[in-house]
Write an enzyme that holds these catalytic residues in place. Structure first.
Site, mmCIF file in Angstrom:
data_model
loop_
_atom_site.group_PDB
_atom_site.id
_atom_site.type_symbol
_atom_site.label_atom_id
_atom_site.label_comp_id
_atom_site.label_asym_id
_atom_site.label_seq_id
_atom_site.Cartn_x
_atom_site.Cartn_y
_atom_site.Cartn_z
ATOM 1 N N HIS A 44 21.526 -3.694 22.726
ATOM 2 C CA HIS A 44 20.104 -3.400 22.597
ATOM 3 C C HIS A 44 19.689 -3.798 21.194
ATOM 4 O O HIS A 44 19.731 -2.983 20.266
ATOM 5 C CB HIS A 44 19.843 -1.912 22.844
ATOM 6 C CG HIS A 44 18.396 -1.538 22.882
ATOM 7 N ND1 HIS A 44 17.936 -0.443 23.573
ATOM 8 C CD2 HIS A 44 17.298 -2.105 22.320
ATOM 9 C CE1 HIS A 44 16.615 -0.352 23.434
ATOM 10 N NE2 HIS A 44 16.214 -1.351 22.660
ATOM 11 N N GLU A 76 19.251 -5.231 26.563
ATOM 12 C CA GLU A 76 18.182 -4.252 26.723
ATOM 13 C C GLU A 76 17.158 -4.403 25.604
ATOM 14 O O GLU A 76 17.502 -4.804 24.493
ATOM 15 C CB GLU A 76 18.738 -2.826 26.638
ATOM 16 C CG GLU A 76 19.775 -2.469 27.674
ATOM 17 C CD GLU A 76 20.277 -1.051 27.504
ATOM 18 O OE1 GLU A 76 20.892 -0.527 28.445
ATOM 19 O OE2 GLU A 76 20.066 -0.465 26.422
ATOM 20 N N HIS A 200 22.990 6.451 29.992
ATOM 21 C CA HIS A 200 22.631 7.298 28.874
ATOM 22 C C HIS A 200 23.430 8.595 28.926
ATOM 23 O O HIS A 200 23.302 9.384 29.855
ATOM 24 C CB HIS A 200 21.137 7.614 28.806
ATOM 25 C CG HIS A 200 20.641 7.724 27.381
ATOM 26 N ND1 HIS A 200 20.230 6.633 26.653
ATOM 27 C CD2 HIS A 200 20.542 8.776 26.545
ATOM 28 C CE1 HIS A 200 19.868 7.005 25.435
ATOM 29 N NE2 HIS A 200 20.062 8.309 25.343
#
Length: 248
Positions: A44, A76, A200
């Site tokens: 990310h 991401e 997550h």
């Protein structure tokens, strides 16, 4: 088939960035993870580059292409112009779009698909020209209207935000409630012909119940918990533990 495991390298990059030194090596630990059986790598790259840096992307792309061609690269991020340019250069197999503000420490909510449908539709169409699969970060309790709007963007998958479930590690009753919310949202998504990823704060302990509740889960992306476990078990051993927890 069990959910595939994509190892999120952000926590490793964050540790590296505490010093102006090349270790721990993001690419090197990515190599160990893939050699141990991980199905892909996730990054990310945020605008401030506080963990994954833009310069990491070509190295990770080359690692997968040269040594692990069956693996997938998942990038991401929030779809700014700079992010889209990074993605188009790196040519990942999957792009996961998240509604993060640049100041957020980590992703903590999914898209409002109804409010952002037209914007996301244009972004998805642009990214699909790269050949990438597109996944959209989704709240754990999204409504049928929200899922329908997600489908209307042209995306291929949603990624369920499992942070609230992961936060229930010491409360079995609350964990069961959060797991049921995730399961119902996954069912709505599958009914809308969207595949389902999740990520997550997942751990070796929380993965098996999630896999049982969502048996057709396509992929889990795990970074913080996996990196923490790697301090004790090593990266290769930890990847094998998470693969077993996923049902492999």
């Amino acid at each position: 088939m069990p959910a595939k495991l994509s190892v999120n390298l952000n926590a490793i990059a964050l540790l590296r960035n505490r010093r102006d030194l090349p270790w721990p090596s993001v690419t090197g630990l990515g190599r160990i993870a893939l050699a141990a059986g991980a199905h892909g790598l996730t990054v990310h790259p945020r605008p401030d580059q506080r963990h994954t840096r833009n310069s990491d992307l070509p190295e990770l792309r080359a690692l997968i292409d040269d040594e692990f061609p069956a693996a997938e690269f998942n990038i991401e991020g929030y779809p700014t112009g700079d992010f889209l340019a990074l993605v188009e250069a790196a040519e990942p197999e999957q792009v996961t779009l998240v509604p993060d503000d640049p100041e957020q420490p980590t992703s903590d909510h999914g898209w409002d698909f109804v409010a952002n449908r037209d914007m996301l539709k244009a972004i998805v169409a642009r990214l699909k020209k790269t050949g990438a699969r597109i996944s959209l970060f989704c709240d754990p309790d999204a409504s049928e209207e929200q899922i329908a709007a997600a489908r209307a963007t042209g995306a291929d998958r949603i990624e369920l935000y499992t942070g609230p479930y992961g936060g229930c590690h010491d409360d079995a009753e609350k964990a069961a409630m959060e797991l049921e919310r995730l399961g119902k949202t996954a069912e709505l998504a599958r009914a809308a012909e969207l595949d389902v990823n999740a990520g997550h704060d997942l751990t070796v302990a929380s993965l098996p119940p999630l896999a049982r509740r969502i048996p057709d889960l396509a992929e889990v992306s795990i970074g913080h918990g996996l990196t923490a476990d790697a301090l004790e078990h090593g990266m290769a051993g930890t990847v094998r533990r998470f693969l077993t927890a996923s049902g492999w």
